[in-house]
Design a protein around this motif. Structure first.
Motif, PDB file in Angstrom:
ATOM      1  N   ILE A 138       0.064   3.743  -4.791  1.00 59.19           N
ATOM      2  CA  ILE A 138      -0.126   2.801  -5.896  1.00 59.19           C
ATOM      3  C   ILE A 138      -1.256   3.292  -6.799  1.00 59.19           C
ATOM      4  CG2 ILE A 138      -0.592   0.414  -6.545  1.00 59.19           C
ATOM      5  CD1 ILE A 138       0.585  -0.421  -3.833  1.00 59.19           C
ATOM      6  N   THR A 139      -0.955   3.408  -8.084  1.00 64.67           N
ATOM      7  CA  THR A 139      -1.867   3.970  -9.077  1.00 64.67           C
ATOM      8  C   THR A 139      -1.927   3.048 -10.294  1.00 64.67           C
ATOM      9  OG1 THR A 139      -0.198   5.186 -10.350  1.00 64.67           O
ATOM     10  CG2 THR A 139      -1.014   6.243  -8.334  1.00 64.67           C
ATOM     11  N   SER A 174      -5.215   0.534  -2.521  1.00 63.02           N
ATOM     12  CA  SER A 174      -4.964   1.832  -3.149  1.00 63.02           C
ATOM     13  C   SER A 174      -6.056   2.831  -2.793  1.00 63.02           C
ATOM     14  CB  SER A 174      -4.901   1.655  -4.673  1.00 63.02           C
ATOM     15  OG  SER A 174      -4.846   2.901  -5.322  1.00 63.02           O
ATOM     16  N   TYR A 180      -6.119   5.598  -4.260  1.00 62.85           N
ATOM     17  CA  TYR A 180      -6.336   6.277  -5.543  1.00 62.85           C
ATOM     18  C   TYR A 180      -7.733   6.011  -6.087  1.00 62.85           C
ATOM     19  CZ  TYR A 180      -5.335   7.696 -10.396  1.00 62.85           C
ATOM     20  OH  TYR A 180      -5.366   8.305 -11.630  1.00 62.85           O
ATOM     21  N   SER A 196       0.836  -1.192   0.000  1.00 65.05           N
ATOM     22  CA  SER A 196       0.000   0.000   0.000  1.00 65.05           C
ATOM     23  C   SER A 196       0.874   1.247   0.000  1.00 65.05           C
ATOM     24  CB  SER A 196      -0.919   0.013   1.229  1.00 65.05           C
ATOM     25  OG  SER A 196      -1.838   1.085   1.176  1.00 65.05           O
ATOM     26  N   VAL A 215       0.823  -0.064 -10.803  1.00 64.86           N
ATOM     27  CA  VAL A 215       0.230  -1.241 -10.167  1.00 64.86           C
ATOM     28  C   VAL A 215       0.844  -2.537 -10.689  1.00 64.86           C
ATOM     29  CG1 VAL A 215      -1.708  -1.449 -11.798  1.00 64.86           C
ATOM     30  CG2 VAL A 215      -1.946  -2.319  -9.458  1.00 64.86           C
TER      31      VAL A 215
END
Length: 275
Positions: free
Chosen positions: A238-239, A256, A258, A235, A243
């Motif tokens: 992370i996008t 994530s 995001y 964690s 990924v």
């Protein structure tokens, strides 16, 4: 009963937009209409699971909604319903709701597909970085997109973070205390940021080890040492762009924030026809 809980939330959102009245639509009293919601984007539909019972509660009829989880494209009709001119009063709530949930489902689905290309068994999970008052729906959208909702709230599981360790002072003693104090049904997860702390957490009895803000190359040695002995979760930052790199490490879970704070809402429109 569950539907009523969701409807109540939507009624609260509608109250925010309408109270004390819709001073424009009230002049259209007595006019019957059909509302048609179309997608102006492409992605994964989410939200009709709640919008349909909400519209039924408000007295609209002939409601037809596409099922959540369907891939939609520009021009697709995802919902239509009939009623009086109050269709225009609920228009913005419906479009905002479908847009946000579909946006979360879409970005989650993208990350799931990317990660599973290189690690078929990895899970993409959400976090508690959600919108206050809207988490229930955001977590649902993650599941529609093929992800794991993670914790809904602080009572779902024990998650010992760096600040807990700082205040308590001893990780091993804290894990031991927790193990003998909470229900056996609650997993114990420990957040770490180094190889050494990951090994400590494992030896102390953690069920899940959260590798926080670590680069893929830092995670690899931990996976090589602890894979299949304990669940490993990556964690932090992370996008969709990175990924795949994290999935390649072999971790079991990638969480994530995001997907619930940096997603793009899908675009929907509502047109009306007089009937």
């Amino acid at each position: 009963m569950i539907d009523w809980i969701y409807v109540k939330r939507l009624l609260d959102y509608l109250e925010e937009d309408v109270m004390p009245e819709d001073i424009t639509t009230k002049f259209l009293e007595g006019i019957r209409a059909r509302g048609i919601v179309r997608c102006k984007d492409s992605g994964i539909l989410a939200g009709n699971r709640f919008i349909v019972p909400f519209l039924k509660y408000l007295g609209f009829s002939n409601i037809n909604g596409e099922k959540d989880g369907r891939e939609v494209k520009k021009g697709d009709i995802v919902l239509n319903f009939e009623g009086d001119a109050d269709i225009l009063t609920v228009e913005r709530l419906i479009l905002n709701f479908l847009g946000k949930l579909s946006g979360i489902a879409t970005i989650t689905n993208l990350m799931v597909k990317k990660a599973k290309e290189v690690n078929p068994y990895v899970r993409i999970a959400g976090t508690r970085k959600t919108t206050p008052g809207f988490r229930l729906f955001e977590k649902y959208a993650i599941e529609v997109g093929g992800g794991d909702p993670h914790r809904y709230n602080l009572s779902d599981a024990v998650l010992i973070k760096d600040n807990h360790i700082t205040l308590y002072g001893n990780l091993e003693e804290l894990i031991k205390r927790v193990k003998f104090s909470v229900s056996f049904t609650k997993i114990i997860e420990v957040e770490v940021s180094s190889y050494e702390d990951a090994i400590r957490a494992f030896k102390a009895g953690a069920d899940v080890i959260l590798l926080d803000n670590m680069k893929p190359y830092e995670i690899l040695p931990i996976v090589n040492e602890l894979k299949s002995k304990v669940l490993l979760e990556a964690s932090g930052g992370i996008t969709p762009d990175n990924v795949i790199d994290y999935a390649k490490t072999g971790v079991d879970v990638i969480s994530s924030g995001y997907i619930t704070h940096s997603y793009r809402s899908l675009d929907f429109s509502l047109d009306v026809e007089k009937i």
